[in-house]
Design an enzyme around this catalytic site. Structure first.
Site, PDB file in Angstrom:
ATOM      1  N   ASP B 150      24.687   2.108  -4.212  1.00  0.00           N
ATOM      2  CA  ASP B 150      24.974   0.967  -3.335  1.00  0.00           C
ATOM      3  C   ASP B 150      23.696   0.162  -3.154  1.00  0.00           C
ATOM      4  O   ASP B 150      22.586   0.655  -3.389  1.00  0.00           O
ATOM      5  CB  ASP B 150      25.522   1.443  -1.986  1.00  0.00           C
ATOM      6  N   GLU B 215      24.108   4.926   0.798  1.00  0.00           N
ATOM      7  CA  GLU B 215      22.766   5.210   1.294  1.00  0.00           C
ATOM      8  C   GLU B 215      22.239   4.096   2.192  1.00  0.00           C
ATOM      9  O   GLU B 215      21.674   4.354   3.258  1.00  0.00           O
ATOM     10  CB  GLU B 215      21.812   5.427   0.111  1.00  0.00           C
TER      11      GLU B 215
END
Lengths: 523, 523
Positions: B150, B215
């Site tokens: 991400d 994250e």
């Protein structure tokens, strides 16, 4: 009333009272007998007879007066919400008042207020300010009444028990937005004038009115108009009366003879414009927040004593006469503390509390701009922060001396830290304290009128807040200003379920009539 | 990488360098000659020949590797903005990665992440966490690579010079969101594995992957999964490698061997829930802001020294060996200061700066909740305020000891003020510091691999921030964790124009391959 930054949450000082609100309205006969008994004037003296008639007239017409208040309260003259519909209501309110004054025989000038640019770019028209006059006999004093007809927002769902724009009487209390702040007192003054007019009696004084519709929004355009009209409309004015605050009691009238001023400071500490991450920079920076906290922490101690050197130097010494004034006020500190929902005040006695609210300066830290202020946890080192604090000023503190003292003090504290950041201190706002000359004719007249109508000496009170309009009149036209409140301490101006007691409204109308007569006598 | 509360504005330490970015990619032959010259192994030793082949393969296929990175960067896998469309992109990203790993021959488990309830009540699905493995030879060590796919939000109009989701090469720099954080390093690891697979060479180590997609949004669901898989997926893991931070230099590789922890505190001071008006109450209250400012002002002095008694008691003593480590790092304090836009740091030397960022605790005051924080002037006395500060923890500070020390200190300061307000201190968040055992096999292997591929010893660095994932792995599965960054200090993770140098990406792929071989040798 509004004062700088007034909020809905502030309670006012509440007075201990054993009275109830069900005391019947004094009849004109009773008042007359009271006057006689006190030997204030002989039954045959013209002012006494005239006052008796006026009082009788007001009592007889009180339902009409309440009806007019009802009509005025029905206008949603909210100046706070910048909505075209409400602005139209404000214009309608001012037109209603102008019409009312014209029908009293006054010459009325509705002065165009121009327009207001909102932060979002929208432009809204400002309602006109009414300048009106009735009588211009050079042998009589000219008393100018200031009032406002705009109100704070109110919605039923905010906790009103009745519709805020439908004046509703419950147990002698007239509930409605603007009932006490300030439509009721404006109408009380008009009622007093109308009583003389209705009986075709000469007005004892020349009357002027300045009535605005933007007071709750900061009296936009008022000061400019007052300055412009200084040598015209205001040139003949001898006295200004404001009736836009409250008693300190539920039942005992008051005269307000002073307000504190305010010096509002910002202190900016800057390392850089961007913030830092505390992981990446924590440990090697002079953090602006640490500097600012140290600066703000140097201002006041835990007993409320201001630590800025010299700040108390010009505070007026406490006289024996003033001490007596605090003693005379009927305040129960315990009840006041409870109603304020505060566990403990810094002071226990009534006198100490009143003196620290009214006659000593105070310093409050309001907050910090630029730091992390949301809920949650953010590991930011703010790069630039602005602390905000203000000092409530009292006689005879000098604003520019205070400004210098604050700046020198903060510069000294900052220099001791040896910080590499930049500090800038500014006085963002300065409002002088206001103190009345209570030996002035209009204070004497008001005291006598209160004694006549209410049968008691007034509480001589001050306001810890700043009421800028008093300063505007005093500074610009340099005439005596008096604050003569009509409303009770529990009227709830700005709050839900605002009310004025019928008793306060009607007796207040009589009070103003009595005041006219006393002014004529003293002149 | 993300660390607790990372912001876009934080610069990282920038290293003085005389290199330019135009240095040509090392050819496999050159590296081979370098290896020979250093006598690291004889030309005929199998690992050397194998590494040579792998390096050659990576060089030859580097455009394919860049192409894959381009495909991955093209997916707008933004986990921050809670928008269904972006969440779909995240799922697509994880599916692409799972497919890639499957095609490498890995067995892949995409573990359902459940869903996430947003503060506004909306529910969004959490992308699966990939658990993958390749090889389970009990004679080989098992190395698990952690990465995330991400990214932070990016919009062209924020100041990107190229489309953030179109990987664009300019002067050897591959610009695109996620290029360095963390898609590039994840692919570098995959590239290394794929080189062995393509040449049909046995992998020197068993490989596992744990790859998440949340994250940047706080690794929602990661810790729970790690705990759940402790005795299954992680039972055979010997080492965890994270490549989610940056070098301290533009050209010199680094190994990260520690991060600071963080204890985040709130201190609430309350008089009552409502605010007060400073005119009506200023002078008679223990104002909560004055109490809070005094509390916050007692925490740290102007030299950055923390004033909480005992706080330094457990800080690890400075060893001669550690001192040498700081000396070896090639940092120009002046250049660092300039790039940070700071007039002056608390310390002047490289060693002092690094030690105060890495090995000493720091205390930062982040802000105040509940006070006036907007622009302008408001004369409020806040009724209830919450101060926020945090202490970056270092070995061997104990979090619960720190909590007690902070609470006792603030209670003492508060008691001295004799205030009638209530104070509550809470530790809102606690993250242990992390310190690696640099004598551990994988650190030795990484050092050797760096020497082989880059021809230099790495900077042994720490991170002043907290990287919670390192602690999660170390605490839960209790195996050696290493942070082996690939990106250069100027890669701009989280910022506009994020990039990874082609050189870092390709040499990084070689570095991971060399690391596998070194690990096998050391096992």
């Amino acid at each position: 009333m509004d004062s700088v930054g007034t909020m809905n949450t502030g309670q006012s000082i509440l007075c201990k009272t054993s009275h109830t609100d069900s005391r019947p309205v004094a009849s004109s006969l009773l008042v007359f007998l009271l006057l006689l008994e006190r030997g204030m004037f002989s039954p045959s003296s013209p002012p006494a007879r005239l006052l008796e008639k006026v009082i009788q007239y007001i009592d007889l017409h009180q339902d009409e007066f309440v009806q007019t208040l009802k009509e005025w309260v029905a206008v949603e003259s909210d100046s706070i919400q910048p909505v075209p519909r409400l602005r139209q209501e404000l214009f309608r309110m001012m037109a209603l008042a102008a019409d009312k004054l014209r029908r009293l025989g006054a010459s009325v000038d509705s002065v165009d207020g121009g327009s207001q640019q909102l932060p979002n770019g929208q432009t809204l028209p400002i309602p006109p300010i009414i300048l009106a006059e009735l009588g211009n006999d050079p042998k009589k004093p000219t008393v100018c009444f200031y009032g406002h007809l705009d109100v704070q927002p109110a919605r039923r769902e905010d906790g009103w028990l009745t519709d805020p724009y439908t004046l509703t009487e419950v147990d002698g209390k007239l509930y409605g937005r603007g009932a006490t702040d300030n439509k009721g007192p404006v109408l009380a003054w008009i009622n007093a004038v109308s009583a003389f007019r209705a009986m075709e009696e000469d007005l004892p004084v020349n009357i002027k009115f300045i009535i605005e519709g933007m007071e709750e929004a900061g009296s936009v355009a008022l000061e400019e108009l007052v300055r412009r009209e200084k040598d015209r409309f205001f040139s003949s004015v001898d006295y200004v009366v404001i009736s836009d605050n409250l008693w300190i009691s539920r039942r005992k009238p008051a005269l307000t003879c002073g307000t504190r001023g305010n010096s509002y400071f910002t202190v900016e500490v800057k390392c850089r414009d961007q913030d830092f991450h505390s992981g990446t920079f924590g440990g090697i920076l002079n953090e602006p927040m640490a500097d600012l906290i140290a600066l703000l922490g140097s201002l006041v101690d835990s007993s409320g004593h201001i630590l800025i050197p010299g700040i108390y130097d010009h505070v007026a010494p406490l006289t024996e006469e003033e001490k007596k004034m605090y003693k005379a006020i009927d305040l129960d500190p315990e009840e006041y503390r409870n109603s304020s929902q505060v566990k403990k005040f810094l002071f226990d006695t009534k006198e100490e509390i009143l003196m620290h609210l009214w006659r000593y300066p105070s310093l409050s830290i309001h907050g910090i701009e630029g730091a992390f202020e949301e809920p949650g946890a953010k590991t930011v080192i703010p790069g630039r922060v602005i602390g905000k604090f203000s000092i409530r000023l009292v006689p005879h503190m000098n604003m520019s001396v205070v400004e210098t003292q604050v700046k020198q003090h903060l510069e000294y504290i900052f220099s001791k830290r040896n910080s590499s950041n930049q500090m800038v201190v500014s006085m963002a706002l300065g409002l002088h304290p206001w103190i009345a000359n209570i030996k002035d004719n209009q204070y004497l007249a008001a005291k006598r009128a209160i004694k006549t109508v209410f049968g008691t000496e007034p509480d001589m009170i001050r306001d810890g807040s700043t009421i800028p309009i008093a300063n505007i009149f005093q500074d610009v036209i340099q005439k005596s200003v008096m604050m003569l409140p009509l409303g009770a301490v529990d009227d709830g101006e700005h709050a839900q379920n605002e009310k004025i007691n019928r008793w306060n409204y009607i007796e207040g109308s009589k009070l103003f009539a009595a005041f006219f007569l006393e002014m004529a006598k003293l002149h």
